[in-house]
Design a protein around this motif. Structure first.
Motif, PDB file in Angstrom:
ATOM      1  N   LYS A   1      10.173 -77.845  34.897  1.00 44.35           N
ATOM      2  CA  LYS A   1      10.049 -79.155  35.531  1.00 44.35           C
ATOM      3  C   LYS A   1      10.810 -80.210  34.732  1.00 44.35           C
ATOM      4  O   LYS A   1      11.527 -81.047  35.297  1.00 44.35           O
ATOM      5  N   ARG A   2      10.656 -80.192  33.405  1.00 42.11           N
ATOM      6  CA  ARG A   2      11.342 -81.173  32.560  1.00 42.11           C
ATOM      7  C   ARG A   2      12.854 -81.054  32.696  1.00 42.11           C
ATOM      8  O   ARG A   2      13.570 -82.059  32.764  1.00 42.11           O
ATOM      9  N   LEU A   3      13.330 -79.822  32.748  1.00 41.69           N
ATOM     10  CA  LEU A   3      14.773 -79.600  32.854  1.00 41.69           C
ATOM     11  C   LEU A   3      15.321 -80.118  34.183  1.00 41.69           C
ATOM     12  O   LEU A   3      16.365 -80.783  34.223  1.00 41.69           O
ATOM     13  N   LEU A   4      14.621 -79.824  35.284  1.00 44.54           N
ATOM     14  CA  LEU A   4      15.097 -80.281  36.594  1.00 44.54           C
ATOM     15  C   LEU A   4      15.113 -81.805  36.693  1.00 44.54           C
ATOM     16  O   LEU A   4      16.052 -82.385  37.245  1.00 44.54           O
ATOM     17  N   ILE A   5      14.074 -82.444  36.147  1.00 37.37           N
ATOM     18  CA  ILE A   5      14.049 -83.908  36.156  1.00 37.37           C
ATOM     19  C   ILE A   5      15.186 -84.452  35.288  1.00 37.37           C
ATOM     20  O   ILE A   5      15.888 -85.400  35.669  1.00 37.37           O
ATOM     21  N   HIS A   6      15.378 -83.842  34.137  1.00 36.41           N
ATOM     22  CA  HIS A   6      16.442 -84.278  33.227  1.00 36.41           C
ATOM     23  C   HIS A   6      17.809 -84.159  33.907  1.00 36.41           C
ATOM     24  O   HIS A   6      18.625 -85.096  33.850  1.00 36.41           O
ATOM     25  N   MET A   7      18.079 -83.043  34.566  1.00 40.55           N
ATOM     26  CA  MET A   7      19.383 -82.837  35.210  1.00 40.55           C
ATOM     27  C   MET A   7      19.562 -83.784  36.392  1.00 40.55           C
ATOM     28  O   MET A   7      20.654 -84.305  36.625  1.00 40.55           O
ATOM     29  N   ARG A   8      18.487 -84.014  37.117  1.00 40.51           N
ATOM     30  CA  ARG A   8      18.596 -84.852  38.313  1.00 40.51           C
ATOM     31  C   ARG A   8      18.805 -86.323  37.980  1.00 40.51           C
ATOM     32  O   ARG A   8      19.594 -87.010  38.638  1.00 40.51           O
ATOM     33  N   TYR A   9      18.116 -86.810  36.934  1.00 43.78           N
ATOM     34  CA  TYR A   9      18.110 -88.247  36.689  1.00 43.78           C
ATOM     35  C   TYR A   9      18.776 -88.679  35.391  1.00 43.78           C
ATOM     36  O   TYR A   9      19.167 -89.838  35.262  1.00 43.78           O
ATOM     37  N   MET A  10      18.895 -87.779  34.421  1.00 42.42           N
ATOM     38  CA  MET A  10      19.387 -88.196  33.119  1.00 42.42           C
ATOM     39  C   MET A  10      20.747 -87.583  32.779  1.00 42.42           C
ATOM     40  O   MET A  10      21.513 -88.163  32.011  1.00 42.42           O
ATOM     41  N   GLY A  11      21.043 -86.416  33.336  1.00 43.53           N
ATOM     42  CA  GLY A  11      22.278 -85.728  32.991  1.00 43.53           C
ATOM     43  C   GLY A  11      23.489 -86.294  33.716  1.00 43.53           C
ATOM     44  O   GLY A  11      23.422 -86.568  34.910  1.00 43.53           O
ATOM     45  N   PRO A  12      24.621 -86.484  33.010  1.00 46.66           N
ATOM     46  CA  PRO A  12      25.847 -86.927  33.673  1.00 46.66           C
ATOM     47  C   PRO A  12      26.248 -85.935  34.757  1.00 46.66           C
ATOM     48  O   PRO A  12      26.282 -84.722  34.517  1.00 46.66           O
ATOM     49  N   GLU A  13      26.506 -86.436  35.968  1.00 52.88           N
ATOM     50  CA  GLU A  13      26.899 -85.589  37.101  1.00 52.88           C
ATOM     51  C   GLU A  13      25.855 -84.506  37.379  1.00 52.88           C
ATOM     52  O   GLU A  13      26.180 -83.417  37.842  1.00 52.88           O
ATOM     53  N   HIS A  14      24.572 -84.811  37.083  1.00 53.17           N
ATOM     54  CA  HIS A  14      23.464 -83.880  37.334  1.00 53.17           C
ATOM     55  C   HIS A  14      23.693 -82.539  36.636  1.00 53.17           C
ATOM     56  O   HIS A  14      23.411 -81.474  37.192  1.00 53.17           O
ATOM     57  N   ALA A  15      24.182 -82.608  35.419  1.00 53.79           N
ATOM     58  CA  ALA A  15      24.521 -81.379  34.688  1.00 53.79           C
ATOM     59  C   ALA A  15      24.120 -81.508  33.222  1.00 53.79           C
ATOM     60  O   ALA A  15      23.821 -82.590  32.717  1.00 53.79           O
ATOM     61  N   ILE A  16      24.085 -80.355  32.551  1.00 56.91           N
ATOM     62  CA  ILE A  16      23.962 -80.327  31.092  1.00 56.91           C
ATOM     63  C   ILE A  16      25.221 -79.670  30.545  1.00 56.91           C
ATOM     64  O   ILE A  16      25.824 -78.810  31.200  1.00 56.91           O
ATOM     65  N   TYR A  17      25.626 -80.085  29.350  1.00 57.68           N
ATOM     66  CA  TYR A  17      26.889 -79.604  28.789  1.00 57.68           C
ATOM     67  C   TYR A  17      26.724 -78.938  27.425  1.00 57.68           C
ATOM     68  O   TYR A  17      27.687 -78.441  26.868  1.00 57.68           O
ATOM     69  N   SER A  18      25.496 -78.942  26.919  1.00 57.23           N
ATOM     70  CA  SER A  18      25.233 -78.302  25.627  1.00 57.23           C
ATOM     71  C   SER A  18      23.818 -77.761  25.610  1.00 57.23           C
ATOM     72  O   SER A  18      22.867 -78.516  25.822  1.00 57.23           O
TER      73      SER A  18
END
Length: 211
Positions: A151-168
Motif C-alpha cells: 500500500k505504501r509503495l502504490l501511494i508513493h508511486m502515485r503521488y510522490m514519485g516523478p512520472e508515477h515511477a521509482i528510479y532507485s
C-alpha cells in the motif's frame, strides 16, 4: 465523487454530524459529496478547497512527509466519531497535508472554504470547532497504524514519485522504511498483478489503470 445540493439532504447531514450543535450554520454554503469505497478523498496533488466532515469509521487517513514517507493515522485512537478534512488547509491554504480515501461507500458534509471564509473567521464557535479538530490531529499524528508495504509503495508511486515511477530500489526502500529485498519482493508481486511495469533495472512505473 458526486456532489449533491438538495436542501433537505444537506440539512439531514448537518444534523447527523452534529454541526448545528457545534456552530451556527446560518448563511453558510454547504453541499453533500458521495464517495465509493476505495475512492480518493484527499491527495497531495490536488489543492484542498473544502472543509469536509466524515464519520471517522468511514475513511482511512495517512500523513505524508517531505521525504516521501507515508504513515497511517490511527483514527480509532482519536476516539472521535467525526473527522474533519481541510482544517489544516483552512489555516494554511494549499495542497493537503493528509492523504485520505474512503473505506466504504460514504458521504461527507462539505463547506467550500473560499466563499465561506469571512463568515467562518467571524464565527467564534466555528473557530473553536476547528481548533479542536486540529488539536486531535496533532495529538495523534504519532499514533501510526501499520500500513502494508504494498500500500505504501502504490501511494508513493502515485503521488510522490516523478512520472508515477521509482528510479532507485535503495532510495525508495529507505523512504518507505523497508529493506531492498522486501521492496523487490513487493515490486515482483505488483508486476505479476499488472499494477506496475519494470522499465529497466531499478526503475518501475505505475500502470495507467492504477492512476
Amino acid at each position: 465523487m458526486k456532489r449533491l445540493y438538495q436542501t433537505d439532504l444537506i440539512q439531514e447531514y448537518i444534523e447527523k454530524y452534529g454541526i448545528s450543535q457545534a456552530f451556527s450554520c446560518e448563511g453558510l454554503e454547504f453541499y453533500v459529496a458521495r464517495y465509493s469505497a476505495g475512492e480518493v478523498i484527499a491527495s497531495p496533488d490536488e489543492e484542498k478547497r473544502d472543509l469536509q466532515i466524515f464519520l471517522s469509521e468511514d475513511i482511512s487517513l495517512y500523513r505524508l512527509q517531505d521525504n516521501g514517507g507515508i504513515y497511517g493515522i490511527d483514527i480509532a485512537a482519536m476516539e472521535q466519531e467525526i473527522v474533519v478534512l481541510g482544517d489544516v488547509e483552512f489555516v494554511h491554504p494549499g495542497m493537503p497535508h493528509f492523504f485520505a480515501e474512503a473505506k466504504r461507500d460514504t458521504a461527507s458534509l462539505c463547506l467550500p472554504i473560499s466563499p465561506n471564509r469571512e463568515k467562518l473567521l467571524n464565527n467564534k464557535d466555528f473557530l473553536l470547532y476547528l481548533l479542536d479538530s486540529l488539536a486531535y490531529k496533532i495529538s495523534f499524528a504519532s499514533c501510526d497504524q501499520r500500513i502494508s508495504l504494498e500500500k505504501r509503495l502504490l501511494i508513493h508511486m502515485r503521488y510522490m514519485g516523478p512520472e508515477h515511477a521509482i528510479y532507485s530500489i535503495e532510495e525508495t526502500a529507505a523512504v518507505l522504511g523497508c529493506s531492498s529485498r522486501q521492496l523487490m519482493r513487493v515490486l515482483k508481486k505488483l508486476a505479476e498483478e499488472n499494477k506496475i511495469v519494470k522499465v529497466k533495472r531499478g526503475c518501475y512505473r505505475l500502470i495507467e489503470d492504477e492512476l
